[in-house]
Design a protein around this motif. Structure first.
Motif, PDB file in Angstrom:
ATOM      1  N   ALA A 170       0.843  -1.205   0.000  1.00 24.41           N
ATOM      2  CA  ALA A 170       0.000   0.000   0.000  1.00 24.41           C
ATOM      3  C   ALA A 170       0.873   1.247   0.000  1.00 24.41           C
ATOM      4  O   ALA A 170       0.562   2.237  -0.672  1.00 24.41           O
ATOM      5  N   GLU A 171       1.973   1.204   0.723  1.00 29.06           N
ATOM      6  CA  GLU A 171       2.892   2.344   0.759  1.00 29.06           C
ATOM      7  C   GLU A 171       3.479   2.604  -0.629  1.00 29.06           C
ATOM      8  O   GLU A 171       3.571   3.755  -1.064  1.00 29.06           O
ATOM      9  N   ALA A 172       3.844   1.536  -1.324  1.00 29.70           N
ATOM     10  CA  ALA A 172       4.384   1.683  -2.680  1.00 29.70           C
ATOM     11  C   ALA A 172       3.337   2.296  -3.596  1.00 29.70           C
ATOM     12  O   ALA A 172       3.636   3.186  -4.397  1.00 29.70           O
ATOM     13  N   ARG A 173       2.094   1.851  -3.468  1.00 32.05           N
ATOM     14  CA  ARG A 173       1.006   2.393  -4.295  1.00 32.05           C
ATOM     15  C   ARG A 173       0.800   3.874  -4.020  1.00 32.05           C
ATOM     16  O   ARG A 173       0.627   4.679  -4.933  1.00 32.05           O
ATOM     17  N   HIS A 174       0.876   4.249  -2.735  1.00 36.19           N
ATOM     18  CA  HIS A 174       0.709   5.662  -2.376  1.00 36.19           C
ATOM     19  C   HIS A 174       1.865   6.506  -2.910  1.00 36.19           C
ATOM     20  O   HIS A 174       1.653   7.648  -3.324  1.00 36.19           O
ATOM     21  N   LYS A 175       3.079   5.958  -2.894  1.00 35.80           N
ATOM     22  CA  LYS A 175       4.224   6.696  -3.445  1.00 35.80           C
ATOM     23  C   LYS A 175       4.017   7.005  -4.927  1.00 35.80           C
ATOM     24  O   LYS A 175       4.465   8.025  -5.423  1.00 35.80           O
ATOM     25  N   LEU A 176       3.349   6.086  -5.614  1.00 35.36           N
ATOM     26  CA  LEU A 176       3.083   6.286  -7.036  1.00 35.36           C
ATOM     27  C   LEU A 176       1.828   7.122  -7.263  1.00 35.36           C
ATOM     28  O   LEU A 176       1.505   7.473  -8.391  1.00 35.36           O
ATOM     29  N   ARG A 197      -3.649 -10.728   3.617  1.00 30.95           N
ATOM     30  CA  ARG A 197      -4.316 -12.029   3.574  1.00 30.95           C
ATOM     31  C   ARG A 197      -3.682 -12.969   2.556  1.00 30.95           C
ATOM     32  O   ARG A 197      -3.815 -14.178   2.661  1.00 30.95           O
ATOM     33  N   ARG A 198      -3.019 -12.394   1.556  1.00 35.74           N
ATOM     34  CA  ARG A 198      -2.303 -13.181   0.550  1.00 35.74           C
ATOM     35  C   ARG A 198      -0.993 -12.489   0.247  1.00 35.74           C
ATOM     36  O   ARG A 198      -0.821 -11.311   0.530  1.00 35.74           O
ATOM     37  N   GLN A 199      -0.077 -13.237  -0.356  1.00 33.99           N
ATOM     38  CA  GLN A 199       1.223 -12.692  -0.722  1.00 33.99           C
ATOM     39  C   GLN A 199       1.411 -12.767  -2.234  1.00 33.99           C
ATOM     40  O   GLN A 199       1.046 -13.770  -2.847  1.00 33.99           O
ATOM     41  N   PRO A 200       1.977 -11.713  -2.818  1.00 34.50           N
ATOM     42  CA  PRO A 200       2.239 -11.750  -4.260  1.00 34.50           C
ATOM     43  C   PRO A 200       3.376 -12.719  -4.572  1.00 34.50           C
ATOM     44  O   PRO A 200       4.182 -13.056  -3.713  1.00 34.50           O
ATOM     45  N   SER A 201       3.409 -13.173  -5.817  1.00 35.51           N
ATOM     46  CA  SER A 201       4.509 -14.037  -6.237  1.00 35.51           C
ATOM     47  C   SER A 201       4.908 -13.652  -7.653  1.00 35.51           C
ATOM     48  O   SER A 201       4.222 -12.886  -8.319  1.00 35.51           O
ATOM     49  N   GLY A 202       6.012 -14.159  -8.101  1.00 36.17           N
ATOM     50  CA  GLY A 202       6.456 -13.974  -9.483  1.00 36.17           C
ATOM     51  C   GLY A 202       6.731 -12.535  -9.860  1.00 36.17           C
ATOM     52  O   GLY A 202       7.321 -11.763  -9.103  1.00 36.17           O
ATOM     53  N   ALA A 203       6.269 -12.175 -11.061  1.00 33.25           N
ATOM     54  CA  ALA A 203       6.551 -10.860 -11.623  1.00 33.25           C
ATOM     55  C   ALA A 203       5.963  -9.736 -10.775  1.00 33.25           C
ATOM     56  O   ALA A 203       6.573  -8.670 -10.646  1.00 33.25           O
ATOM     57  N   ALA A 204       4.807  -9.970 -10.192  1.00 31.51           N
ATOM     58  CA  ALA A 204       4.189  -8.941  -9.350  1.00 31.51           C
ATOM     59  C   ALA A 204       5.093  -8.595  -8.176  1.00 31.51           C
ATOM     60  O   ALA A 204       5.240  -7.421  -7.815  1.00 31.51           O
ATOM     61  N   LYS A 205       5.703  -9.598  -7.596  1.00 32.14           N
ATOM     62  CA  LYS A 205       6.615  -9.372  -6.466  1.00 32.14           C
ATOM     63  C   LYS A 205       7.796  -8.490  -6.911  1.00 32.14           C
ATOM     64  O   LYS A 205       8.211  -7.585  -6.185  1.00 32.14           O
ATOM     65  N   SER A 206       8.304  -8.730  -8.107  1.00 32.92           N
ATOM     66  CA  SER A 206       9.419  -7.935  -8.630  1.00 32.92           C
ATOM     67  C   SER A 206       8.994  -6.491  -8.878  1.00 32.92           C
ATOM     68  O   SER A 206       9.718  -5.549  -8.532  1.00 32.92           O
ATOM     69  N   LEU A 207       7.822  -6.304  -9.483  1.00 31.46           N
ATOM     70  CA  LEU A 207       7.339  -4.951  -9.736  1.00 31.46           C
ATOM     71  C   LEU A 207       7.066  -4.198  -8.434  1.00 31.46           C
ATOM     72  O   LEU A 207       7.342  -3.002  -8.339  1.00 31.46           O
ATOM     73  N   ILE A 208       6.559  -4.897  -7.447  1.00 29.30           N
ATOM     74  CA  ILE A 208       6.301  -4.263  -6.150  1.00 29.30           C
ATOM     75  C   ILE A 208       7.621  -3.852  -5.505  1.00 29.30           C
ATOM     76  O   ILE A 208       7.717  -2.764  -4.925  1.00 29.30           O
ATOM     77  N   ALA A 209       8.649  -4.701  -5.619  1.00 29.17           N
ATOM     78  CA  ALA A 209       9.968  -4.360  -5.067  1.00 29.17           C
ATOM     79  C   ALA A 209      10.504  -3.091  -5.728  1.00 29.17           C
ATOM     80  O   ALA A 209      11.063  -2.219  -5.052  1.00 29.17           O
ATOM     81  N   ILE A 210      10.312  -2.975  -7.034  1.00 28.19           N
ATOM     82  CA  ILE A 210      10.749  -1.765  -7.745  1.00 28.19           C
ATOM     83  C   ILE A 210       9.936  -0.563  -7.269  1.00 28.19           C
ATOM     84  O   ILE A 210      10.485   0.515  -7.028  1.00 28.19           O
ATOM     85  N   ALA A 211       8.636  -0.756  -7.113  1.00 29.06           N
ATOM     86  CA  ALA A 211       7.774   0.343  -6.655  1.00 29.06           C
ATOM     87  C   ALA A 211       8.171   0.826  -5.261  1.00 29.06           C
ATOM     88  O   ALA A 211       8.096   2.015  -4.964  1.00 29.06           O
ATOM     89  N   ILE A 212       8.609  -0.084  -4.417  1.00 24.47           N
ATOM     90  CA  ILE A 212       9.026   0.276  -3.058  1.00 24.47           C
ATOM     91  C   ILE A 212      10.368   1.002  -3.075  1.00 24.47           C
ATOM     92  O   ILE A 212      10.527   2.049  -2.446  1.00 24.47           O
TER      93      ILE A 212
END
Length: 103
Positions: A45-51, A76-91
């Motif tokens: 959520a913090e990454a989303r707010h930064k964007l 409640r769930r954890q991202p995996s794969g490409a989404a996890k990578s994009l989220i890491a970049i967003a953070i």
């Protein structure tokens, strides 16, 4: 205790609603009223707010449904794969994703 109409009118006859509202607004502005427990924001959520993106916009960027993103943000769930990578970049580097969105 439930008051009947007559009791409510008697109680309210001596109230200054305008002053009560003004006091409430002043209390809110001074920080004396509000949450008593801190709210923890997930890194996603913090990454989303930064964007500065809505859940729908961020979900579209990641290629997932808004509901899936909500599940991640609420832990409640954890991202995996490409989404996890994009989220890491967003953070770590939100400006990179902002550049991609602008193109």
């Amino acid at each position: 205790m439930t008051l009947n109409d007559k009791e409510l009118l008697k109680r309210d006859a001596n109230r200054n609603i305008g002053e009560e509202l003004l006091q409430s607004i002043r209390a809110i502005k001074s920080g004396k009223v509000g949450r008593t427990t801190p709210v923890e924001i997930s890194p996603i959520a913090e990454a989303r707010h930064k964007l500065d993106l809505s859940q729908g916009e961020f979900a579209k960027l990641l290629g997932v449904s808004p509901r899936t993103l909500q599940e991640w943000e609420q832990g409640r769930r954890q991202p995996s794969g490409a989404a996890k990578s994009l989220i890491a970049i967003a953070i770590k580097r939100p400006e990179v994703l902002k550049e991609i969105l602008a193109a």
